[in-house]
Scaffold this active site. Structure first.
Site, PDB file in Angstrom:
ATOM      1  N   ASP A  79       0.857  -1.185   0.000  1.00  0.00           N
ATOM      2  CA  ASP A  79       0.000   0.000   0.000  1.00  0.00           C
ATOM      3  C   ASP A  79       0.893   1.235   0.000  1.00  0.00           C
ATOM      4  O   ASP A  79       2.124   1.120  -0.035  1.00  0.00           O
ATOM      5  CB  ASP A  79      -0.975  -0.020   1.193  1.00  0.00           C
ATOM      6  CG  ASP A  79      -2.334   0.572   0.793  1.00  0.00           C
ATOM      7  OD1 ASP A  79      -2.350   1.728   0.341  1.00  0.00           O
ATOM      8  OD2 ASP A  79      -3.347  -0.116   0.930  1.00  0.00           O
ATOM      9  N   HIS A 150      -2.759   3.118  -4.627  1.00  0.00           N
ATOM     10  CA  HIS A 150      -2.182   2.589  -3.382  1.00  0.00           C
ATOM     11  C   HIS A 150      -0.736   2.129  -3.590  1.00  0.00           C
ATOM     12  O   HIS A 150      -0.335   1.076  -3.103  1.00  0.00           O
ATOM     13  CB  HIS A 150      -3.051   1.449  -2.841  1.00  0.00           C
ATOM     14  CG  HIS A 150      -4.361   1.943  -2.263  1.00  0.00           C
ATOM     15  ND1 HIS A 150      -4.453   2.524  -1.029  1.00  0.00           N
ATOM     16  CD2 HIS A 150      -5.616   1.944  -2.781  1.00  0.00           C
ATOM     17  CE1 HIS A 150      -5.725   2.856  -0.796  1.00  0.00           C
ATOM     18  NE2 HIS A 150      -6.437   2.543  -1.842  1.00  0.00           N
ATOM     19  N   GLU A 217      -9.646   2.621  -5.479  1.00  0.00           N
ATOM     20  CA  GLU A 217      -9.274   3.984  -5.094  1.00  0.00           C
ATOM     21  C   GLU A 217      -8.037   4.494  -5.835  1.00  0.00           C
ATOM     22  O   GLU A 217      -7.030   4.824  -5.221  1.00  0.00           O
ATOM     23  CB  GLU A 217      -9.034   4.029  -3.578  1.00  0.00           C
ATOM     24  CG  GLU A 217     -10.281   3.687  -2.786  1.00  0.00           C
ATOM     25  CD  GLU A 217     -10.061   3.668  -1.276  1.00  0.00           C
ATOM     26  OE1 GLU A 217     -10.986   4.065  -0.556  1.00  0.00           O
ATOM     27  OE2 GLU A 217      -8.970   3.261  -0.818  1.00  0.00           O
TER      28      GLU A 217
HETATM   29  C1  ACM Z   1     -10.905  -0.610   0.200  1.00  0.00           C
HETATM   30  O1  ACM Z   1     -11.430  -0.541   1.315  1.00  0.00           O
HETATM   31  N1  ACM Z   1     -10.320   0.437  -0.330  1.00  0.00           N
HETATM   32  C2  ACM Z   1     -10.908  -1.839  -0.569  1.00  0.00           C
END
Ligand code: ACM
Length: 443
Positions: A79, A150, A217
Site C-alpha cells: 500500500d 495505493h 481507489e
Molecule cells: C478498500 O477498502 N479500499 C478496498
C-alpha cells in the site's frame, strides 16, 4: 473442520497449548454431527501494510482463523504506507518501501503524528513459512499486490514507476498519512514489466488459484495532467483515464490467466469490463458484487458497512478506535452475504465472504485482537452456516453460545472486546498513551 468442532465440544481447556489439569479426562456425549460450510471462501483480510504485523502474529491469526473455520487469508501486502514482501529482483521495494519515518496518529482527520519510525517486511522464507502453516490448517493465502493506486511505497522505492512528468517522484517517501493517495503508477510498459516481475516471484511463493490485484481507489488526477498518460490513452484508443485503469487491470487479468491463475480485485475493476475468469471483492456495499454476479463473475462479499472490522463496535466515547460506522457484534451476526434480489444463477456466483481488517489505527496485536474479536466469531458463523428458512439469524442463540466461546478465547489469550465494553487498559492503548482526538468522521 470436524476436528475443530470436536475441539469445541471438549471445552475451553482444549484450546490451551498444554494440559493444565493432570489426570483430567475429557468426555463427550455420543452423537452424530452433520455439517458442511455454506461458502467455499470464508475469509479474513489482514492489512499488514498500514501497520506491519510480525510473522509470529500472522501465524497466530492463522491459528485463530482455523479455530473459527475460516479458510482464506487475503494478505494485503502492499500500500502507500508500506511494501511488505521481499522481491528479490527489486530489492528497494523493501529496503526503501518497507519503512516510514512517522505515522499519522489516529484516524486520517487527526492532527497528530507518532514520530516513531515504523516498518517491516516478510522475507521470502517468511512467506513460504506462512503459506505452509496456513496450508496445514486448510487455509489458502491469497496475496494482494495493489495496482495502479495505493502504490506510493513502490514509487518511493522506484521513482520511475510514477508519473514523472507531473510529479517529482524522486522526492516521494513512503506515505505517513492515511486516506486516498494521488500518487499512482504511470501507465507505461516499464511499469507493466516491473509488476510482471513482482508477480512472477509472488506466483512462485503463493499456490493460491486467485491473485488479488487491488484496483481500488485510484485517483485519476495525475493521469489527467500527464502528457505521457494522455498520449498513452490516445495510443491505446481507450476511453479516457477510466479506460486506462481497465487497460491496466485487463493486462494483469490476461497475464495471470496465461499462468493458470485467476485475478481478483476490488469492485472498481468492474468499471471497464472484465475477462470471464476474473472475480470481484465487493467492498463498496453490495452493488458491485450484484453487478459482477449478474454478469457471471465470481464474487466475494465484503461490504464495508457490514464487515469492515476497523469500524467501531459500539456507540459512545469508550471505543479505543472511534472510526467508521457502529458495527456491533449483533450487526455482524445479521450480515447476509447473498442479497435476496439475486437470481439463483447469480447467487451461485457468490463464492464467499470475508471480513476486512484495515490497520491504520491498529498499531499492534492488542488492538487487532480488540477490533477483530469477538466480531469474527459472528462473521465466521455467517460464513459457515446456512441462512435459516426465516432468513433471520437469532442473535439471542448466538449470544448464549458466545458464553462458551468467550471461555475459549480466554484460553487462547485473545484480547477481545468484552460484551460490557472495553476493559480500562483497552480504552486508550494508543502509542505513547496519547488519546485519539477529534470528532469521529461521519462516513
Ligand atoms: C478498500 O477498502 N479500499 C478496498
Amino acid at each position: 473442520w470436524g476436528a475443530q468442532t470436536l475441539r469445541q465440544l471438549l471445552g475451553p481447556e482444549a484450546f490451551r497449548r498444554a494440559p493444565v489439569r493432570p489426570g483430567h479426562t475429557w468426555a463427550l456425549p455420543p452423537g452424530t454431527v452433520e455439517d458442511a460450510p455454506r461458502f467455499g471462501w470464508r475469509g479474513l483480510m489482514l492489512d499488514v501494510a498500514r501497520h506491519f504485523m510480525p510473522k509470529d502474529d500472522v501465524l497466530r491469526q492463522l491459528d485463530l482463523m482455523a479455530a473459527h473455520k475460516l479458510n482464506v487469508l487475503h494478505f494485503h501486502l502492499t500500500d502507500d504506507q508500506g511494501w511488505r514482501i521481499e522481491i528479490l529482483r527489486h530489492p528497494r521495494l523493501t529496503e526503501v518501501g518497507a519503512w516510514r519515518a512517522r505515522s499519522k496518529h489516529g484516524h486520517r482527520f487527526s492532527e497528530l503524528w507518532d514520530d516513531t519510525p515504523h516498518g517491516g517486511y516478510y522475507t521470502q522464507d517468511d512467506i513460504r513459512e506462512i503459506v505452509a502453516y496456513a496450508a496445514e490448517r486448510h487455509i489458502t493465502v491469497v496475496p494482494e499486490i495493489d495496482v495502479p493506486g495505493h502504490s506510493q511505497a513502490a514509487i518511493a522505492a522506484y521513482p520511475e514507476l510514477g508519473n514523472t512528468d507531473v510529479v517529482d517522484t524522486a522526492a516521494l517517501t513512503v506515505w505517513d498519512d492515511w486516506g486516498i493517495n494521488p500518487n499512482v503508477l504511470a501507465p507505461t510498459d516499464r511499469t507493466l514489466r516491473f509488476y510482471e516481475g513482482v508477480l512472477e516471484e509472488v506466483l512462485a511463493l503463493f499456490p493460491s488459484p486467485f491473485v488479488h490485484i487491488g484496483g481500488d481507489e485510484c485517483p485519476k488526477d495525475q493521469w489527467r495532467a500527464s502528457p505521457a498518460a494522455q498520449a498513452r490513452i490516445a495510443e491505446l484508443g481507450v476511453d479516457g483515464e477510466d479506460g486506462l485503469q481497465s487497460w491496466f487491470i485487463r493486462h494483469f487479468d490476461g497475464w495471470l490467466a496465461e499462468r493458470g491463475r485467476r485475478l481478483i480485485g476490488w469492485d472498481e475493476i468492474l468499471e471497464g469490463g472484465l475477462a470471464p475468469g476474473a472475480a470481484v471483492s465487493s467492498w463498496r456495499g453490495y452493488r458491485g458484487g450484484v453487478a459482477a454476479a449478474e454478469a457471471g463473475h465470481d464474487v466475494v462479499m465484503c461490504p464495508e458497512q457490514q464487515v469492515y472490522l476497523d469500524h467501531r463496535q459500539a456507540p459512545g466515547d469508550d471505543e479505543p478506535i472511534p472510526i467508521g460506522y457502529v458495527r456491533t457484534l449483533e450487526d455482524v451476526y445479521r450480515f447476509e452475504p447473498v442479497p435476496p434480489s439475486l437470481s439463483p444463477e447469480a447467487a451461485a456466483h457468490v463464492i464467499g465472504t470475508q471480513a476486512n481488517v484495515w490497520t491504520e489505527v491498529m498499531q499492534n496485536r492488542s488492538r487487532v485482537d480488540y477490533q477483530v474479536y469477538p466480531r469474527l466469531a459472528a462473521f465466521a458463523e455467517v460464513a459457515w452456516s446456512e441462512l435459516p428458512p426465516s432468513r433471520e439469524r437469532v442473535f439471542a442463540d448466538f449470544e448464549r453460545r458466545m458464553e462458551s466461546h468467550y471461555a475459549r478465547l480466554d484460553a487462547l489469550g485473545v484480547g477481545y472486546r468484552p460484551p460490557a465494553g472495553p476493559r480500562p487498559w483497552q480504552r486508550r492503548p494508543g502509542v505513547g498513551g496519547r488519546p485519539i482526538e477529534g470528532t469521529p468522521p461521519v462516513v
